[in-house]
Design an enzyme around this catalytic site. Structure first.
Site, PDB file in Angstrom:
ATOM      1  N   ASP A  30       0.862  -1.185   0.000  1.00  0.00           N
ATOM      2  CA  ASP A  30       0.000   0.000   0.000  1.00  0.00           C
ATOM      3  C   ASP A  30       0.898   1.235   0.000  1.00  0.00           C
ATOM      4  O   ASP A  30       0.741   2.136   0.821  1.00  0.00           O
ATOM      5  CB  ASP A  30      -0.914  -0.028   1.224  1.00  0.00           C
ATOM      6  CG  ASP A  30      -2.041   0.991   1.147  1.00  0.00           C
ATOM      7  OD1 ASP A  30      -2.432   1.365   0.012  1.00  0.00           O
ATOM      8  OD2 ASP A  30      -2.540   1.416   2.199  1.00  0.00           O
ATOM      9  N   ASN A  50       1.680   6.882   3.274  1.00  0.00           N
ATOM     10  CA  ASN A  50       2.395   5.895   4.079  1.00  0.00           C
ATOM     11  C   ASN A  50       3.906   6.092   4.028  1.00  0.00           C
ATOM     12  O   ASN A  50       4.674   5.177   4.337  1.00  0.00           O
ATOM     13  CB  ASN A  50       2.039   4.477   3.612  1.00  0.00           C
ATOM     14  CG  ASN A  50       0.686   4.034   4.144  1.00  0.00           C
ATOM     15  OD1 ASN A  50       0.240   4.536   5.175  1.00  0.00           O
ATOM     16  ND2 ASN A  50       0.038   3.132   3.455  1.00  0.00           N
ATOM     17  N   ASP A  73       3.246   1.679   8.128  1.00  0.00           N
ATOM     18  CA  ASP A  73       2.015   0.928   7.866  1.00  0.00           C
ATOM     19  C   ASP A  73       2.213  -0.180   6.829  1.00  0.00           C
ATOM     20  O   ASP A  73       1.843  -0.051   5.656  1.00  0.00           O
ATOM     21  CB  ASP A  73       0.900   1.870   7.416  1.00  0.00           C
ATOM     22  CG  ASP A  73      -0.460   1.167   7.426  1.00  0.00           C
ATOM     23  OD1 ASP A  73      -0.522  -0.017   7.822  1.00  0.00           O
ATOM     24  OD2 ASP A  73      -1.444   1.806   7.020  1.00  0.00           O
TER      25      ASP A  73
END
Length: 334
Positions: free
Chosen positions: A206, A211, A223
C-alpha cells in the site's frame, strides 16, 4: 496466546474500551500518563500516548479476524528486517521478548512515535529520491519471501470485490444497472491481466504518499498492514498522477532512483493500468464491507451518496478505456 475473540459479526472494536487499551499497555510494561489520542486508522485502531517517563508511543490494535497471527508476525518481521538493514521503516518494539502481544482477545503491537508529515513530492528530483528508498526496500524484500501473507491475485482484488458490491445495499437502486454495465465488462477484461508472467516478491503493498513520512530530508515507510507478495511495480505506480506525459516523467524519475539499488523489470509497466483498476474496485468493496463500523460512516459519509457512485461510474469507464491505451514507456536506460 489465548483464543482470540470472533468479532467478525460486530465489526471488531465495540469491546475495545479505553480501559482495555490501558490495561493491555500495562501488561507489557508501559504506563500511559497522557490520554489516548486516536490516530487516523480505519482498518485497525491506533492510539498515540505518552508514558510515565514522558516517552511518546503509538499502539496498534489489529482488527480481529482479518489476519492470522502468522500473517501479522510476518508483517512485523518484514518491517524489522528493513530497519535492521537501515532502510527507514517503522518497526514494532520488542517488549518482554516479543513484538506481537495479545490482551483480552485483541492482538496489538507498540511503536516509538515517529514525527513527520506525509511525503509530497514537488519535483522529479524528489521522486528520484523516493525511488531510491523503494529500491532499497525491495533489495531487502527480494532476499526473503512470505509464507503466510496474501499474494496479489485477480480473485482477491477483483472477483471477490465484485461479489461484495453486488450484495451491497449502499449502491443506489437507480444507478445499479449503469454501474454494473461498466463494472462487469471491466472485471472481465481484467481477467487477462498478466500477473503470472512476472516475478513476485515481498511488497509494502500500500505504498502511497500517505504511508511515507518525511522529516527534514528523511523518508520513512510506515504501515505495512497490507504487505503481500506481488510484482515490484505495485509499490511504484501509486506515485503516478496526472496526464500520461507527466506520469511517464514521474515513472522515469522513480525508476532512475530505484535502479541505484535494485533492478526493475520494465516490462511490468503493462500492469500499471490494470493494477489501478484493481485498486479502484477493491477500495469500493472495502468501504462497503466495513460500512457497519461507525468509524467508516464518520470518515466516509459520501460513500452512501448517489454523487459518489455517479463519479465511480465515470472512473470505471475511464479505466476500461485506459486498458486499450499503450502502456507508459520509459526513457531511462539503466
Amino acid at each position: 496466546m489465548s483464543n482470540l475473540l470472533d468479532h467478525s459479526s460486530d465489526f471488531a472494536f465495540q469491546g475495545l474500551t479505553p480501559d482495555i487499551v490501558v490495561n493491555a499497555l500495562e501488561s507489557v510494561g508501559l504506563y500511559p500518563a497522557s490520554g489516548l489520542l486516536a490516530l487516523n486508522s480505519y482498518e485497525n485502531r491506533v492510539y498515540q500516548f505518552t508514558d510515565d517517563e514522558r516517552k511518546r508511543y503509538v499502539a496498534k490494535f489489529y482488527r480481529p479476524s482479518r489476519w492470522t497471527t502468522e500473517q501479522i508476525q510476518e508483517e512485523l518481521n518484514f518491517a524489522e528486517e528493513l530497519a535492521q538493514a537501515e532502510v527507514p521503516a517503522v518497526s514494532a518494539l520488542a517488549l518482554q521478548g516479543q513484538r506481537l502481544h495479545e490482551f483480552d482477545g485483541y492482538r496489538f503491537c507498540v511503536y516509538l512515535s515517529v514525527g513527520g508529515r506525509a511525503f509530497e513530492p514537488n519535483d522529479l528530483d524528489e521522486l528520484e529520491r523516493l525511488g531510491r528508498q523503494i529500491g532499497r526496500m525491495h533489495a531487502v524484500a527480494k532476499a526473503g519471501r512470505f509464507e503466510s501473507r496474501e499474494t496479489m491475485t485477480y480473485d482477491g482484488f477483483v472477483a471477490q470485490s465484485v461479489l461484495e458490491l453486488k450484495q451491497s445495499e449502499l449502491l443506489p437502486a437507480e444507478l445499479k444497472e449503469a454501474f454494473f454495465a461498466i463494472l462487469d465488462p471491466l472485471a472481465e477484461r481484467l481477467k487477462d491481466t498478466p500477473l503470472g508472467q512476472f516475478e513476485f516478491q515481498r511488497l509494502h503493498g500500500d505504498c502511497h504518499i500517505g504511508n511515507i513520512l518525511q522529516y527534514d530530508d528523511k523518508l520513512t515507510f510506515v504501515d505495512f498492514d497490507d504487505c503481500r507478495s506481488g510484482p515490484a511495480v505495485q509499490d511504484l505506480w501509486m506515485m503516478l498522477s496526472g496526464p500520461k506525459e507527466e506520469q511517464t516523467l514521474q515513472l522515469d524519475a522513480l525508476v532512475c532512483g530505484y535502479e541505484d539499488f535494485c533492478d526493475f523489470d520494465t516490462e511490468q509497466v503493462v500492469l500499471i493500468e490494470p493494477l489501478r483498476s484493481f485498486r479502484i474496485i477493491q477500495y469500493m468493496a472495502w468501504l462497503s464491507r466495513r460500512w457497519q463500523d461507525s468509524a467508516f460512516q464518520r470518515a466516509f459519509p459520501w460513500f452512501a451518496e448517489s454523487r459518489y457512485w455517479e463519479q465511480q461510474i465515470l472512473a470505471l469507464k475511464e479505466q476500461l478505456a485506459g486498458l486499450d491505451d499503450a502502456p507508459l514507456s520509459l526513457g531511462f536506460n539503466g
